[in-house]
Design a protein around this motif. Structure first.
Motif, short mmCIF file in Angstrom:
data_model
loop_
_atom_site.label_atom_id
_atom_site.label_comp_id
_atom_site.label_asym_id
_atom_site.label_seq_id
_atom_site.Cartn_x
_atom_site.Cartn_y
_atom_site.Cartn_z
N PRO A 270 1.16 -6.75 6.99
CA PRO A 270 0.40 -5.96 6.01
C PRO A 270 -0.78 -6.73 5.44
CG PRO A 270 2.37 -6.88 5.01
CD PRO A 270 2.47 -7.19 6.48
N GLN A 271 -1.77 -5.97 4.94
CA GLN A 271 -2.92 -6.58 4.26
C GLN A 271 -2.67 -6.68 2.76
OE1 GLN A 271 -5.92 -7.53 5.55
NE2 GLN A 271 -5.66 -6.87 7.66
N THR A 272 -1.78 -5.80 2.27
CA THR A 272 -1.39 -5.84 0.85
C THR A 272 0.10 -5.56 0.76
OG1 THR A 272 -3.53 -4.85 0.27
CG2 THR A 272 -1.87 -4.92 -1.47
N GLY A 292 6.60 -17.30 -2.35
CA GLY A 292 6.72 -17.08 -0.90
C GLY A 292 5.34 -16.86 -0.30
N ASP A 293 5.12 -17.41 0.87
CA ASP A 293 3.81 -17.24 1.49
C ASP A 293 3.91 -16.07 2.47
OD1 ASP A 293 1.34 -17.39 2.56
OD2 ASP A 293 1.68 -19.25 3.66
N PHE A 294 3.33 -14.94 2.10
CA PHE A 294 3.43 -13.75 2.93
C PHE A 294 2.16 -13.47 3.71
CE2 PHE A 294 6.60 -13.02 -0.43
CZ PHE A 294 7.71 -12.80 0.36
N GLY A 295 1.16 -14.29 3.52
CA GLY A 295 -0.09 -14.10 4.26
C GLY A 295 -0.88 -12.89 3.80
N ALA A 296 -0.50 -12.31 2.66
CA ALA A 296 -1.21 -11.16 2.11
C ALA A 296 -0.96 -11.18 0.60
CB ALA A 296 -0.69 -9.85 2.70
N PRO A 297 -1.91 -10.67 -0.20
CA PRO A 297 -1.67 -10.65 -1.65
C PRO A 297 -0.53 -9.71 -2.03
CG PRO A 297 -3.70 -9.46 -1.10
CD PRO A 297 -3.22 -10.11 0.17
N VAL A 298 0.24 -10.13 -3.04
CA VAL A 298 1.34 -9.29 -3.53
C VAL A 298 0.93 -8.71 -4.88
CG1 VAL A 298 3.78 -9.17 -4.15
CG2 VAL A 298 3.02 -10.81 -2.42
N TYR A 299 0.96 -7.38 -5.00
CA TYR A 299 0.61 -6.72 -6.26
C TYR A 299 1.88 -6.25 -6.97
CZ TYR A 299 -4.19 -6.15 -4.40
OH TYR A 299 -5.44 -6.34 -3.90
N PHE A 300 2.01 -6.70 -8.21
CA PHE A 300 3.07 -6.20 -9.10
C PHE A 300 2.39 -5.43 -10.23
CE2 PHE A 300 5.30 -10.04 -7.61
CZ PHE A 300 6.61 -9.60 -7.48
N PRO A 301 3.00 -4.37 -10.74
CA PRO A 301 2.45 -3.78 -11.96
C PRO A 301 2.90 -4.65 -13.14
CG PRO A 301 4.16 -2.38 -10.97
CD PRO A 301 4.20 -3.67 -10.25
N SER A 302 2.18 -4.59 -14.28
CA SER A 302 2.68 -5.29 -15.46
C SER A 302 3.93 -4.55 -15.94
CB SER A 302 1.61 -5.37 -16.54
OG SER A 302 1.20 -4.08 -16.87
#
Ligand code: KG4
Ligand code: ZN
Length: 357
Positions: A270-272, A292-302
């Motif tokens: 994935p890209q995101t 963890g290094d997933f090779g893509a940015p991880v987005y969490f909501p606040s």
């Protein structure tokens, strides 16, 4: 474009106004936690009654807070499902009446799609393909989203949702409801290797990246019985043995989530990555996903956007309304509404899908 969102699928009555799909003008949430806490879970009849009491003031507050009137709204988005029938109907009926009196377009939104959109307010736009792990009290599902609006399930829970396991373990140990936040806090001072929890997970026997949490919950119960652990009474202080036990439980939950997430990343690049739903509030989960290094940015909501809210419903409704969709006044609640609309080659279509809230 201003969208009024309304959410009432479970135990939160919520309304929000969103501008251009990404800006929160208002976000009102009336929580029913106090009503359901004595029962250790959501009581559907009480939930519907509370929604009825709260829906009008919550929507009025959302419009006032945004500094607008109903006439200025461009469209309405309301949770259509999955959820509790009585609860969903309160939000849908109210939303429809607003759409009718003000002649506004209205769309029904899938609650899970709402959780996927909960990250849009605080992060750069997502890049596809997206991998979304939705972990809440009713759902634990891993979605592949190759482009906007297309959803395939890579894995889902075969039994309990992760949040449900947190709530049941907390109830068993007398820690109160909802269990997630309490266990999150206690686990910080516990030793995750202290309690040996022996459990098996059902043979998955499919290429799907499915989850299972009921064996872990039973292992906690067995441990409690074997060690003669007494539950905490009257909001007393938990013993170190209980603190270690919940830390061990939480460690197993997080490992299971991370293992599937890592496998999915490896397969689908994935890209995101999106991690959302109530359990995504969990501080240890956030920490370990971020490490963890997933090779893509991880987005969490606040946190306020992680548990149920209407801002995410408005955000998910925005592209539909922007495309000119209008579901009119005929649509109704779908308690086990599905989000997936295609199957990735090599994955199995689950024969039964358990959608619970
Ligand atoms: O998304 P949500 O508000 O409602 C559903 O759609 O189910 O999620 C509620 C769930 C509850 O099971 C609650 O125990 C869990 O999210 N939760 C947490 C945390 N905060 C809420 N679980 C683990 N750690 C937390 N900090
Ligand atoms: Zn939810």
């Amino acid at each position: 474009m201003l969208v009024l969102g309304i959410e009432s699928s479970c135990d939160e009555t919520a309304a929000a106004v969103i501008e251009d799909g990404r800006i929160i003008r208002s976000n009102i949430i009336a929580s029913q936690v106090k009503t359901h806490a004595p029962f250790g879970g959501v009581v559907p009849e009480l939930a519907s009654r509370e929604h009825l009491n709260h829906i009008a003031p919550v929507v009025t507050n959302a419009l006032d807070d945004a500094g607008i009137t109903l006439e200025q709204v461009d469209g309405i988005a309301v949770t259509q499902g999955p959820g509790l029938i009585g609860s969903l109907l309160v939000g849908i009926s109210f939303a429809k009446s607003l759409a009718m009196v003000a002649s506004k377009p209205i769309v029904g939104v899938n609650h899970i799609e709402g959780h996927v959109y909960s990250v849009v307010f605080e992060n750069p736009p997502v890049r596809y393909p997206v991998l979304a792990l939705i972990v809440s009290g009713g759902h634990t599902t891993l979605f592949l989203i190759p482009e906007e609006g297309r959803y395939a399930v890579l894995g889902r829970t075969r039994d309990d949702a992760a949040g449900e396991a947190y709530d049941k373990v907390a109830k068993l140990l007398g820690l109160g409801y909802p269990g997630g936040p309490v266990i999150d806090r206690l686990a910080e001072s516990g030793d995750p290797r202290a309690a040996e929890l022996v459990f098996t997970i059902p043979r998955m026997g499919s290429p799907n990246l499915d989850f299972s949490f009921s064996g872990l919950k039973t292992a906690v119960l067995r441990y409690v019985r074997e060690k003669g652990i007494e539950p905490v009474v009257n909001s007393g202080k938990p013993t170190q043995q209980i603190i270690d036990l919940v830390a061990s439980f939480q460690d197993k939950v997080i490992r299971s989530l991370l293992a599937r997430l890592r496998a999915a990343v490896k397969r689908h690049h994935p890209q995101t990555i999106i991690v959302a739903g109530g359990v995504a509030c969990n501080s240890a989960l956030r920490r370990r996903v971020n490490e963890g290094d997933f090779g893509a940015p991880v987005y969490f909501p606040s946190p306020i956007l992680t548990t149920d809210n209407a801002a995410m419903i408005a955000a998910a409704g925005h592209p539909k309304l922007a495309r000119g969709e209008n579901h009119g006044l005929e649509f109704t609640a779908i308690t086990s509404m599905r989000l997936e609309n295609f199957v990735v080659e090599g994955y199995e279509v689950p024969r039964t899908a358990r959608y619970k809230l």
